[in-house]
Design an enzyme around this catalytic site. Sequence first.
Site: not given
Ligand code: KIV
Length: 265
Positions: A45-46, A84, A113, A115, A182
């Site tokens: 989600d970056s 994510d 993924k 959090e 992280e």
């Molecule tokens: O969203 C993302 O790119 C991430 C990485 C920084 C692990 O969660």
Amino acid sequence: MPRQTLTTLRRLKEAGEKICMLTAYDASFARVVDDAGVECILIGDSLGNVIQGHDSTLPVTLDHAVYHTECVVRGAPQSFIVADLPFGSYQVSPEQAYASAARLMAAGAHMVKLEGGMPMLKTVRFLSQRGIPVCGHLGLTPQSVHALGGFRVQGQQPDARALMLEEAKRLEQAGADMIVFEMIPASLAAEITAAADAITIGIGAGPDCHGQVLVLYDMLDVFPGRKARFVRNFMAEGGSIRDAIDRYVRDVKAGKFPAPEHSFR
Ligand code: KIV
């Protein structure tokens, strides 16, 4: 090359070979990353930061994540694809998380993924018992950036360290097959990894995790602005995008990245 699976990744972990992960958000970059032998691609989600230009990951929606997952999957025939779950798409209930995860899996992801630690255990169990592989994410969790008071190293105080050790163990027991750490002290990541059945992936977590991940646009230096300590500009050393990614794979595999200057104490 046949596609990477959880089984092939576990074999790498057992053999002590470092696992390479990079983010990607579109088919063209995914193809280059995949060709370079990066075993895992994360549709992070970056994308909210590097694709959409927001200052956090919070505005990313499930529709955005599904769209970018579909794009990446078309470009990456060999990598294991992790997607994510965006902010707000899984925190309400395990059922909400399942409905969101199902959309990412239908888009071609092999794992989702999410959090968080203790509050997410029920959800991790719910997903994994229903056949959806789960990657946890502990330490600096960007979806909670406002609650955490900014982007800062996590797990440095004794009580926070003890909690993270416990959360890692409990996530694994709940069924998480992989956990991203992280911005945590290298010594904490090493201690967790030494006891972990799950595959540990570090970003700003020192050299001892089973694998490493970076945001592609950070390591290629296409994203403007100040870089976090854990980022290395691989583009500065290579003549092309492919060369920079090859160098990342080489240095992760050789244990040369991350170096002490990319890690926290
Ligand atoms: O969203 C993302 O790119 C991430 C990485 C920084 C692990 O969660």
